[in-house]
Motif scaffolding. Structure first.
Motif, PDB file in Angstrom:
ATOM      1  N   LEU A  40       0.887  -1.031   0.152  1.00 47.51           N
ATOM      2  CA  LEU A  40       0.220   0.063   0.083  1.00 47.51           C
ATOM      3  C   LEU A  40       0.920   1.401   0.014  1.00 47.51           C
ATOM      4  O   LEU A  40       1.873   1.256   0.910  1.00 47.51           O
ATOM      5  N   THR A  41       0.363   2.266  -0.806  1.00 50.34           N
ATOM      6  CA  THR A  41       1.271   3.533  -1.088  1.00 50.34           C
ATOM      7  C   THR A  41       0.523   4.459  -0.093  1.00 50.34           C
ATOM      8  O   THR A  41      -0.845   4.371  -0.210  1.00 50.34           O
ATOM      9  N   ILE A  42       0.792   5.534   0.116  1.00 50.93           N
ATOM     10  CA  ILE A  42       0.261   6.659   1.036  1.00 50.93           C
ATOM     11  C   ILE A  42      -0.586   7.650  -0.022  1.00 50.93           C
ATOM     12  O   ILE A  42      -1.678   7.670   0.164  1.00 50.93           O
ATOM     13  N   ALA A  43      -0.221   7.371  -1.409  1.00 55.40           N
ATOM     14  CA  ALA A  43      -1.117   7.899  -2.469  1.00 55.40           C
ATOM     15  C   ALA A  43      -2.496   7.036  -2.373  1.00 55.40           C
ATOM     16  O   ALA A  43      -3.779   7.769  -2.622  1.00 55.40           O
ATOM     17  N   GLU A  44      -2.502   5.943  -2.045  1.00 55.32           N
ATOM     18  CA  GLU A  44      -3.827   5.056  -1.949  1.00 55.32           C
ATOM     19  C   GLU A  44      -4.765   5.354  -0.896  1.00 55.32           C
ATOM     20  O   GLU A  44      -6.054   4.856  -0.960  1.00 55.32           O
ATOM     21  N   VAL A  45      -4.308   6.128   0.271  1.00 53.89           N
ATOM     22  CA  VAL A  45      -5.108   5.953   1.321  1.00 53.89           C
ATOM     23  C   VAL A  45      -5.939   7.419   1.288  1.00 53.89           C
ATOM     24  O   VAL A  45      -5.331   8.739   1.270  1.00 53.89           O
ATOM     25  N   ASP A  46      -7.350   7.097   1.056  1.00 57.90           N
ATOM     26  CA  ASP A  46      -8.004   8.079   0.874  1.00 57.90           C
ATOM     27  C   ASP A  46      -9.426   7.691   1.632  1.00 57.90           C
ATOM     28  O   ASP A  46      -9.377   6.521   2.230  1.00 57.90           O
ATOM     29  N   TYR A  47     -10.562   8.420   1.401  1.00 56.99           N
ATOM     30  CA  TYR A  47     -11.757   8.052   1.906  1.00 56.99           C
ATOM     31  C   TYR A  47     -12.411   6.935   1.487  1.00 56.99           C
ATOM     32  O   TYR A  47     -12.952   5.920   2.334  1.00 56.99           O
ATOM     33  N   GLN A  48     -12.430   6.448   0.254  1.00 61.83           N
ATOM     34  CA  GLN A  48     -12.879   5.381  -0.288  1.00 61.83           C
ATOM     35  C   GLN A  48     -12.051   4.083   0.102  1.00 61.83           C
ATOM     36  O   GLN A  48     -12.658   2.968   0.422  1.00 61.83           O
ATOM     37  N   PHE A  49     -10.800   4.262   0.211  1.00 61.12           N
ATOM     38  CA  PHE A  49     -10.000   3.193   0.826  1.00 61.12           C
ATOM     39  C   PHE A  49     -10.323   2.932   2.189  1.00 61.12           C
ATOM     40  O   PHE A  49     -10.647   1.549   2.392  1.00 61.12           O
TER      41      PHE A  49
END
Length: 70
Positions: A40-49
């Motif tokens: 997992l990358t930091i760029a993938e961490v969002d509300y949907q994640f």
């Protein structure tokens, strides 16, 4: 940027400043996160994640409700 590696490093480096149960809880959550999305990358961490991860946690047998992320 590997998000899980970053969190693991933070857990290791802050052992002296945190209570044992807090570290154990963080490590448990990190282990689940690694199982759900290795690399997992930091760029993938969002509300949907977060929503998808919570759904995945709830679908896993043997995972208690209080062990999910809030």
């Amino acid at each position: 940027f590997d998000f899980c590696a970053f969190i693991q490093k933070e857990i290791r480096e802050n052992k002296g400043g945190r209570h044992y149960n807090t570290l154990r809880s963080l490590q448990c959550k990190l282990d689940k996160l690694k199982k759900y999305r290795p690399g997992l990358t930091i760029a993938e961490v969002d509300y949907q994640f977060e929503r998808d991860f919570k759904k995945w946690l709830q679908s896993q047998p043997g995972i208690k409700e209080e062990s999910t992320i809030d």
